[in-house]
Design an enzyme around this catalytic site. Sequence first.
Site, PDB file in Angstrom:
ATOM      1  N   HIS A 197     -12.933  -6.139  -4.120  1.00 11.05           N
ATOM      2  CA  HIS A 197     -11.618  -5.912  -3.401  1.00 11.05           C
ATOM      3  C   HIS A 197     -10.640  -4.918  -3.357  1.00 11.05           C
ATOM      4  CE1 HIS A 197     -11.068  -4.839   1.471  1.00 11.05           C
ATOM      5  NE2 HIS A 197     -11.351  -6.482   1.362  1.00 11.05           N
TER       6      HIS A 197
ATOM      7  N   ASN B 286      -5.629  -6.900   4.742  1.00  6.18           N
ATOM      8  CA  ASN B 286      -6.111  -6.555   6.025  1.00  6.18           C
ATOM      9  C   ASN B 286      -4.714  -6.780   6.982  1.00  6.18           C
ATOM     10  OD1 ASN B 286      -5.070  -9.982   5.845  1.00  6.18           O
ATOM     11  ND2 ASN B 286      -6.647 -10.314   7.388  1.00  6.18           N
TER      12      ASN B 286
ATOM     13  N   ASP C 146     -10.986  -0.221  -1.918  1.00  5.09           N
ATOM     14  CA  ASP C 146     -12.823  -0.026  -2.368  1.00  5.09           C
ATOM     15  C   ASP C 146     -13.776   0.314  -1.204  1.00  5.09           C
ATOM     16  OD1 ASP C 146     -11.625  -2.721  -0.946  1.00  5.09           O
ATOM     17  OD2 ASP C 146     -12.993  -3.008  -0.948  1.00  5.09           O
TER      18      ASP C 146
ATOM     19  N   ASN D 106     -11.418  -2.720   6.163  1.00  6.04           N
ATOM     20  CA  ASN D 106      -9.687  -3.620   6.968  1.00  6.04           C
ATOM     21  C   ASN D 106      -8.550  -2.984   6.133  1.00  6.04           C
ATOM     22  OD1 ASN D 106     -11.290  -5.276   8.417  1.00  6.04           O
ATOM     23  ND2 ASN D 106     -10.845  -6.829   6.005  1.00  6.04           N
TER      24      ASN D 106
END
Length: 194
Positions: free
Chosen positions: A22, A70, A95, A115
């Site tokens: 991530h 997020n 990513d 997100n």
Amino acid sequence: MTDIQLIVGLGNPGPEYQQTRHNAGAWFVEHLAKSYHCTLKLENKFFGYTGRISIANQEIKLLLPTTYMNRSGQAVAAMANFYRIPLANMMVAFDELDLPPGTAKFKIGGSSSQNGIRDIVSQLANQKDFLRLRIGIGHPGDKSRVTGHVLGKAPLAEQQQIDAVIDEASRCTELLIKDDLKKAMNRLHAFKAE
């Protein structure tokens, strides 16, 4: 020349996330900073680490949000608003599940299930037309395994492919700034790390 004034690399803060897929966007900005001998410094008012590099005599701000993925929009909006950076002059690296490791693509606007991108769009009054650098991390094959995949560490061979495409993407970013998006896209989109 392309007038990019801000490059953002998305990831999650903290050592436990540093090596997870991530954080591919953050790895890209860290690679750029290292390539241009720039030390990223924590700036609380921008909720992240920031720095400045110069490509083809053009100053570019770098941002690594210290918010969780997020909440990335908080950092991006703070910096873009403070420096009055228009959306069209911003690039966000992140990513991408829908691309295999060792590949990356530039894209302007569009929707995203990522997100961090979703939060940036919502913090920027639902404007989507900024340049994105999608760094492939591959898909685990089933929706139920996505969280473990993005928050997991890539096996060595896969990590080497991701590192290779990040290196290529930084070279293509230089091409993007010096020449144009089309040239940078043609080169990056043809690249596939072995």
